[in-house]
Design an enzyme around this catalytic site. Structure first.
Site, PDB file in Angstrom:
ATOM      1  N   ASN A   8       0.859  -1.185   0.000  1.00  0.00           N
ATOM      2  CA  ASN A   8       0.000   0.000   0.000  1.00  0.00           C
ATOM      3  C   ASN A   8       0.898   1.238   0.000  1.00  0.00           C
ATOM      4  OD1 ASN A   8      -1.880   1.985   0.413  1.00  0.00           O
ATOM      5  ND2 ASN A   8      -2.474   1.333   2.473  1.00  0.00           N
ATOM      6  N   LYS A  10       0.081   4.223  -0.411  1.00  0.00           N
ATOM      7  CA  LYS A  10      -0.614   5.421   0.094  1.00  0.00           C
ATOM      8  C   LYS A  10      -0.381   6.593  -0.865  1.00  0.00           C
ATOM      9  CE  LYS A  10      -0.408   3.441   4.650  1.00  0.00           C
ATOM     10  NZ  LYS A  10      -0.428   3.612   6.086  1.00  0.00           N
ATOM     11  N   HIS A  93      -9.865   1.606   4.594  1.00  0.00           N
ATOM     12  CA  HIS A  93      -8.615   1.802   5.335  1.00  0.00           C
ATOM     13  C   HIS A  93      -8.844   2.862   6.418  1.00  0.00           C
ATOM     14  CE1 HIS A  93      -4.516   2.933   6.287  1.00  0.00           C
ATOM     15  NE2 HIS A  93      -4.129   1.788   5.743  1.00  0.00           N
ATOM     16  N   GLU A  95      -7.211   5.284   7.373  1.00  0.00           N
ATOM     17  CA  GLU A  95      -6.955   6.678   6.962  1.00  0.00           C
ATOM     18  C   GLU A  95      -8.149   7.234   6.197  1.00  0.00           C
ATOM     19  OE1 GLU A  95      -3.164   5.803   5.169  1.00  0.00           O
ATOM     20  OE2 GLU A  95      -2.392   5.390   7.168  1.00  0.00           O
ATOM     21  N   GLU A 165      -6.342  -4.409  10.570  1.00  0.00           N
ATOM     22  CA  GLU A 165      -5.323  -3.359  10.680  1.00  0.00           C
ATOM     23  C   GLU A 165      -5.589  -2.505  11.914  1.00  0.00           C
ATOM     24  OE1 GLU A 165      -3.061  -2.571   6.961  1.00  0.00           O
ATOM     25  OE2 GLU A 165      -4.657  -1.113   6.993  1.00  0.00           O
ATOM     26  N   GLY A 171       1.894   2.495  11.025  1.00  0.00           N
ATOM     27  CA  GLY A 171       2.902   3.557  10.937  1.00  0.00           C
ATOM     28  C   GLY A 171       3.539   3.932  12.265  1.00  0.00           C
ATOM     29  N   SER A 211       2.774  -1.801  10.690  1.00  0.00           N
ATOM     30  CA  SER A 211       4.201  -1.843  11.055  1.00  0.00           C
ATOM     31  C   SER A 211       4.903  -3.153  10.699  1.00  0.00           C
ATOM     32  CB  SER A 211       4.371  -1.528  12.547  1.00  0.00           C
ATOM     33  OG  SER A 211       4.001  -0.201  12.802  1.00  0.00           O
TER      34      SER A 211
HETATM   35  P1  PGA Z   1       2.418   0.552   7.805  1.00  0.00           P
HETATM   36  O1  PGA Z   1       0.976   0.769   7.144  1.00  0.00           O
HETATM   37  O2  PGA Z   1       2.963  -0.736   7.273  1.00  0.00           O
HETATM   38  O3  PGA Z   1       3.226   1.757   7.355  1.00  0.00           O
HETATM   39  O4  PGA Z   1       2.226   0.506   9.277  1.00  0.00           O
HETATM   40  C1  PGA Z   1       0.106  -0.302   6.978  1.00  0.00           C
HETATM   41  C2  PGA Z   1      -1.177   0.148   6.336  1.00  0.00           C
HETATM   42  O5  PGA Z   1      -1.636   1.258   6.607  1.00  0.00           O
HETATM   43  O6  PGA Z   1      -1.758  -0.595   5.528  1.00  0.00           O
END
Ligand code: PGA
Length: 245
Positions: A8, A10, A93, A95, A165, A171, A211
């Site tokens: 992903n 983003k 997601h 976000e 998630e 993150g 992460s």
């Molecule tokens: P990350 O993000 O691996 O940077 O923690 C995962 C995600 O948001 O799918």
């Protein structure tokens, strides 16, 4: 069944040149990896550029709108994404939910739209740090599942992919432990069994995201159907290690 690893990206990178560099590096280095379904979810604008050169890589959208077309300024439909070569579309997601105000109801419409195009929705769900602390995880997830999946016809349930998630793990460099993730994935399957049936709950693929890096990925892949990788997927060397694990 192959484990799925979804990159992903983003809202990264900011230029096509850089995106092509990452894409080409991943493609070249992973060409002999057969045991994984490798999925790249770049920003929309890069999809048509990658479409014809994807070879063994699959493409995914990071979101879509639930209407097919019309007066919806700024939106992109599942049908358009299909035309841009995607097989999967990530939906719900955290976000999208947190920053863009997407509700469980909107996500349900989006899942329905993606299934209508015969694409595979990757339905993300997870709890916040506070909800976890307050022992609300199961309640929160149950609501997300029940509303999010209410428009999925039983005959299409096998197309659904779920991604657990936890928001507190995204993150932050602090992943959810494999044990905790497994406990929660079991709960997710139980809710799916109640909403659909046992067979659906058994067969559905449930991924983990939050992460993930080259050091911890193998622990998850031993027991979990796949991974959603954010930050680490933008570094081709790091991502390759995750794919090879
Ligand atoms: P990350 O993000 O691996 O940077 O923690 C995962 C995600 O948001 O799918």
């Amino acid at each position: 069944m192959k484990k799925i690893i979804i990159a992903n990206w983003k809202c990264n990178p900011t230029a096509l040149k850089e995106a092509e560099k990452i894409f080409k590096a991943v493609k070249k280095s992973s060409k002999n990896i057969r045991k994984r379904e490798i999925v790249i979810a770049p920003p929309f604008v890069f999809l048509p550029v990658f479409k014809n050169s994807a070879s063994h890589l699959c493409l995914a959208g990071q979101n879509c709108f639930y209407q097919e077309k019309g007066a919806f300024t700024g939106e992109i439909s599942a049908k358009m994404l299909k035309d841009s070569g995607v097989k999967y579309i990530i939906l719900g997601h955290s976000e999208r939910r947190r920053i863009f105000g997407e509700t469980d109801e909107m996500i349900a419409e989006k899942i329905k739209a993606v299934l209508r195009e015969n694409l595979l929705p990757v339905f993300c769900l997870g709890e916040t740090k506070k909800e976890r602390k307050d022992k609300q995880t199961f309640r929160v997830l149950e609501k997300q599942i029940k509303i999010g999946l209410k428009k999925v016809p039983l005959k299409k349930i096998n197309k659904l992919i779920v991604a657990y998630e936890p928001i507190w793990a995204i993150g932050t460099g602090k992943p959810c432990s494999v044990e905790e993730a497994l406990r929660i994935i079991l709960f997710i399957r139980k809710v799916i069994a109640r909403v659909f049936n046992q067979k659906a709950a058994r067969n559905i693929r449930v991924l983990y995201g939050g992460s993930i890096n080259s050091k911890n990925s193998s622990n998850y892949l031993k027991k979990i159907d796949g991974l959603l990788v954010g930050g680490a997927s933008l570094n081709p060397e790091e991502f390759l290690k995750i794919l090879k694990n």
